[in-house]
Design a protein around this motif. Sequence first.
Motif, PDB file in Angstrom:
ATOM      1  N   SER A  20       0.930  13.617   5.739  1.00  0.00           N
ATOM      2  CA  SER A  20       0.753  12.318   6.413  1.00  0.00           C
ATOM      3  C   SER A  20       1.811  11.360   5.859  1.00  0.00           C
ATOM      4  N   LEU A  22       3.939   7.449   5.878  1.00  0.00           N
ATOM      5  CA  LEU A  22       3.877   5.985   6.069  1.00  0.00           C
ATOM      6  C   LEU A  22       5.255   5.407   5.726  1.00  0.00           C
ATOM      7  N   ASP A  24       7.016   2.083   5.039  1.00  0.00           N
ATOM      8  CA  ASP A  24       6.817   0.676   4.737  1.00  0.00           C
ATOM      9  C   ASP A  24       7.921  -0.154   5.406  1.00  0.00           C
ATOM     10  N   ASN A  27       5.807   0.984   9.711  1.00  0.00           N
ATOM     11  CA  ASN A  27       4.431   1.321  10.099  1.00  0.00           C
ATOM     12  C   ASN A  27       3.453   0.674   9.127  1.00  0.00           C
ATOM     13  N   THR A  28       2.253   0.460   9.600  1.00  0.00           N
ATOM     14  CA  THR A  28       1.187  -0.072   8.736  1.00  0.00           C
ATOM     15  C   THR A  28       0.070   0.949   8.528  1.00  0.00           C
ATOM     16  N   ASN A  29       0.055   1.988   9.335  1.00  0.00           N
ATOM     17  CA  ASN A  29      -0.984   3.015   9.237  1.00  0.00           C
ATOM     18  C   ASN A  29      -0.345   4.373   8.955  1.00  0.00           C
ATOM     19  N   TRP A  30      -1.084   5.186   8.244  1.00  0.00           N
ATOM     20  CA  TRP A  30      -0.629   6.546   7.958  1.00  0.00           C
ATOM     21  C   TRP A  30      -0.632   7.359   9.250  1.00  0.00           C
ATOM     22  N   SER A  31       0.313   8.273   9.320  1.00  0.00           N
ATOM     23  CA  SER A  31       0.368   9.150  10.493  1.00  0.00           C
ATOM     24  C   SER A  31      -0.766  10.177  10.446  1.00  0.00           C
TER      25      SER A  31
END
Length: 233
Positions: A20, A22, A24, A27-31
């Motif tokens: 997973s 991210l 910074d 994105n703000t959410n994990w994939s």
Amino acid sequence: FRSIHVVAIDWSAPHKIKYSYLMDGLNTNWSQPSNETKADYRNLPYGTYTFTVRAIGASGEWSEAFEYEFTIHPPWWHTWWARIGYAITALLLIFGFVRWRTVKLKERQKELESEVEVATKALNIKIEERETLLKEVHHRVKNNLQVITGLLSLQSGFVEQESIKELFMSSQYRIHSMGIVHEMLYQSDDLSKIDLGDYLKQLTDRLIKAMKGKVHNVNLKIDCPVISLNLDT
């Protein structure tokens, strides 16, 4: 385009590892967890980013997150010093164009001034020639009128009747008054007008001398304002 490859180790079940990501700053959410070991990013803006990845295996526990910091630098033509160079180049081009245009305008101005000077000289020459010709015409007309008055004077010598002599004398005075106009014109600097007071003075003075002679008791006094008459008048 940027690709980031990751790998985690689980000796017991390597085929069950999922990852997973991210990014910074992007994105703000994990994939969503995936067994894909490569993360692709397209059209990333210039700047500094922190890529974080974690893995989960058969145990169901997430690994400690791993961070990778990187910076995307713009190409040299997008750097601040390149933009300063563009601005300086543009200013130099504008300055050069203005200087070139100014030089061309000054050259054209000098050409026009030279043309005007040549045309003015040619015009002045033509005006002088015209004035000389007009003065010559007035001078010849005045001489011709004098010849006519002389002929009338000679012819009146053969006439005995006083009434006819008076007609000859009247004609002489009329012709003489016209001759004064032409004489004043060819002696004047202005060929377009005659000063009425000056004309009256010369006319009456010559008439008195013609009728009374040089020795006479006539006091001539002319009270005339400054009036300029055109040639037709």
